[in-house]
Design a protein around this motif. Structure first.
Motif, PDB file in Angstrom:
ATOM      1  N   MET A 119       0.805  -1.554   0.191  1.00  0.00           N
ATOM      2  CA  MET A 119      -0.337  -0.091   0.377  1.00  0.00           C
ATOM      3  C   MET A 119       1.057   1.163   0.037  1.00  0.00           C
ATOM      4  SD  MET A 119      -2.969   0.679   2.626  1.00  0.00           S
ATOM      5  CE  MET A 119      -4.592   2.395   2.070  1.00  0.00           C
ATOM      6  N   VAL A 120       1.959   1.064   0.161  1.00  0.00           N
ATOM      7  CA  VAL A 120       2.849   1.847   0.861  1.00  0.00           C
ATOM      8  C   VAL A 120       4.440   1.733   0.023  1.00  0.00           C
ATOM      9  CG1 VAL A 120       4.400   3.407   2.175  1.00  0.00           C
ATOM     10  CG2 VAL A 120       1.659   3.158   2.689  1.00  0.00           C
ATOM     11  N   LYS A 121       5.083   2.952  -0.890  1.00  0.00           N
ATOM     12  CA  LYS A 121       6.394   2.831  -1.398  1.00  0.00           C
ATOM     13  C   LYS A 121       7.165   3.397  -1.517  1.00  0.00           C
ATOM     14  CE  LYS A 121       4.412   0.582  -4.716  1.00  0.00           C
ATOM     15  NZ  LYS A 121       4.061   0.297  -6.736  1.00  0.00           N
ATOM     16  N   ILE A 122       8.521   3.711  -0.009  1.00  0.00           N
ATOM     17  CA  ILE A 122       9.091   4.878  -0.429  1.00  0.00           C
ATOM     18  C   ILE A 122      10.442   4.800  -1.004  1.00  0.00           C
ATOM     19  CG2 ILE A 122      10.875   5.920   1.703  1.00  0.00           C
ATOM     20  CD1 ILE A 122       8.028   5.716   3.348  1.00  0.00           C
ATOM     21  N   CYS A 123      10.977   5.109  -2.263  1.00  0.00           N
ATOM     22  CA  CYS A 123      11.753   4.358  -3.200  1.00  0.00           C
ATOM     23  C   CYS A 123      12.833   5.295  -3.111  1.00  0.00           C
ATOM     24  CB  CYS A 123      11.147   4.144  -4.304  1.00  0.00           C
ATOM     25  SG  CYS A 123      10.327   2.813  -4.518  1.00  0.00           S
ATOM     26  N   SER A 124      14.180   5.440  -2.992  1.00  0.00           N
ATOM     27  CA  SER A 124      14.914   5.984  -2.609  1.00  0.00           C
ATOM     28  C   SER A 124      15.501   7.143  -2.168  1.00  0.00           C
ATOM     29  CB  SER A 124      16.070   6.174  -4.390  1.00  0.00           C
ATOM     30  OG  SER A 124      16.007   4.449  -4.896  1.00  0.00           O
ATOM     31  N   VAL A 125      14.331   7.349  -1.021  1.00  0.00           N
ATOM     32  CA  VAL A 125      14.710   8.870  -0.602  1.00  0.00           C
ATOM     33  C   VAL A 125      14.782   9.369   0.125  1.00  0.00           C
ATOM     34  CG1 VAL A 125      12.742   9.999   1.106  1.00  0.00           C
ATOM     35  CG2 VAL A 125      11.876   8.692  -0.770  1.00  0.00           C
ATOM     36  N   THR A 126      15.127  10.233   0.121  1.00  0.00           N
ATOM     37  CA  THR A 126      16.804  11.130   0.725  1.00  0.00           C
ATOM     38  C   THR A 126      15.813  12.315   0.654  1.00  0.00           C
ATOM     39  OG1 THR A 126      18.323  10.217   0.099  1.00  0.00           O
ATOM     40  CG2 THR A 126      18.742  12.879   1.073  1.00  0.00           C
ATOM     41  N   LYS A 127      15.993  13.031   2.515  1.00  0.00           N
ATOM     42  CA  LYS A 127      15.147  14.565   2.290  1.00  0.00           C
ATOM     43  C   LYS A 127      16.720  15.351   3.044  1.00  0.00           C
ATOM     44  CE  LYS A 127      12.265  17.438   3.613  1.00  0.00           C
ATOM     45  NZ  LYS A 127      11.787  18.883   2.575  1.00  0.00           N
ATOM     46  N   ILE A 128      16.916  16.860   3.011  1.00  0.00           N
ATOM     47  CA  ILE A 128      17.395  17.352   2.971  1.00  0.00           C
ATOM     48  C   ILE A 128      16.777  18.868   3.204  1.00  0.00           C
ATOM     49  CG2 ILE A 128      19.858  18.040   2.769  1.00  0.00           C
ATOM     50  CD1 ILE A 128      20.403  15.967   1.187  1.00  0.00           C
ATOM     51  N   TYR A 129      17.265  19.249   4.698  1.00  0.00           N
ATOM     52  CA  TYR A 129      15.888  20.912   4.807  1.00  0.00           C
ATOM     53  C   TYR A 129      16.586  21.601   3.924  1.00  0.00           C
ATOM     54  CZ  TYR A 129      12.300  17.658   7.451  1.00  0.00           C
ATOM     55  OH  TYR A 129      11.164  17.258   8.232  1.00  0.00           O
ATOM     56  N   PRO A 130      16.144  22.618   4.335  1.00  0.00           N
ATOM     57  CA  PRO A 130      17.227  23.988   3.860  1.00  0.00           C
ATOM     58  C   PRO A 130      18.201  24.004   4.508  1.00  0.00           C
ATOM     59  CG  PRO A 130      15.181  24.526   3.528  1.00  0.00           C
ATOM     60  CD  PRO A 130      15.146  22.876   4.116  1.00  0.00           C
TER      61      PRO A 130
END
Length: 229
Positions: free
Chosen positions: A11-22
């Motif tokens: 139901m959920v797919k998170i793929c190759s996710v990077t999160k960098i804040y400002p």
């Protein structure tokens, strides 16, 4: 309220996710995660590890710096404008700090979700009683939040999140302000919803509580995901 779903597709797919804040903070680094429909998943990790960011990606509060996030075949990165609001109506969100309206009764705090979604008065009444009964607050429908304990306020928050029967429930540290007994009550309610077919994802730092349950656990550590069980 819910119907069990034995579908094992994600139901959920998170793929190759990077999160960098400002400001340069690296919250998530090349994360991959799949959650099956009807699964109950714990996401653990220390404060600041990135687990809340992970949950925010799932209700489109945040966007990934790179990678993509898909919920129920909907690519959240591509959502714009009204489509974001329509998507969030399909997701039940439970916060650590309850986010109740002090001037509204328990019933009114729950009903406001259905009113915003255009449900008729008849349908609102039909949904309210079984929802409050499920969280053990039917007798307190006309009480205001200030007259409730912390555990009861969190149960109102859960009732508000589930009254429209979402198939995905996201709970961000829902036991963070509660004692052990109240925390266990919250877990039992969420497990019951899961048994009805809802997909439930909870972030928590309470390892002892997690060990009491027989559900899959992933740990977020310095922006990376590690499978625990």
């Amino acid at each position: 309220m819910y119907q069990a779903d034995v579908n094992t597709t994600p139901m959920v797919k998170i793929c190759s996710v990077t999160k960098i804040y400002p400001n340069g903070t690296r919250a998530l680094l090349d994360v991959d995660l799949k959650v099956r429909r009807g699964e109950f998943l714990f996401i653990t990790g220390a404060s600041g590890s990135g687990k809340s960011t992970l949950l925010k990606l799932l209700y489109r509060e945040e966007l990934p710096t790179k990678g993509y996030v898909v919920v129920d075949d909907c690519d959240l990165v591509k959502l714009r404008g009204d489509a974001i609001s329509l998507f969030r109506r399909q997701v039940g969100i439970v916060f650590q700090d309850y986010k109740l309206i002090p001037q509204r009764t328990v019933a009114e705090n729950v009903n406001i979700v259905l009113q915003a979604q255009g449900y008729t008065r008849k349908e609102i009444r039909r949904r309210l009683e079984p929802t409050l009964k499920l969280v053990g607050l039917l007798s307190k429908a006309n009480k205001f939040p200030k007259h409730l304990s912390g555990g009861e306020q969190q149960r109102v928050s859960i009732a508000r999140a589930i009254v429209s029967t979402p198939q995905l429930i996201l709970a961000d540290e829902p036991m963070g302000n509660l004692d052990l007994d109240n925390s266990w009550q919250i877990i039992q309610i969420l497990q019951k919803l899961n048994s009805f077919g809802a997909t439930v994802i909870i972030t928590t730092h309470d390892e002892n509580l997690v060990r009491r349950c027989n559900h899959r656990v992933v740990e977020v550590n310095n922006g990376k995901i590690r499978l625990q069980q």
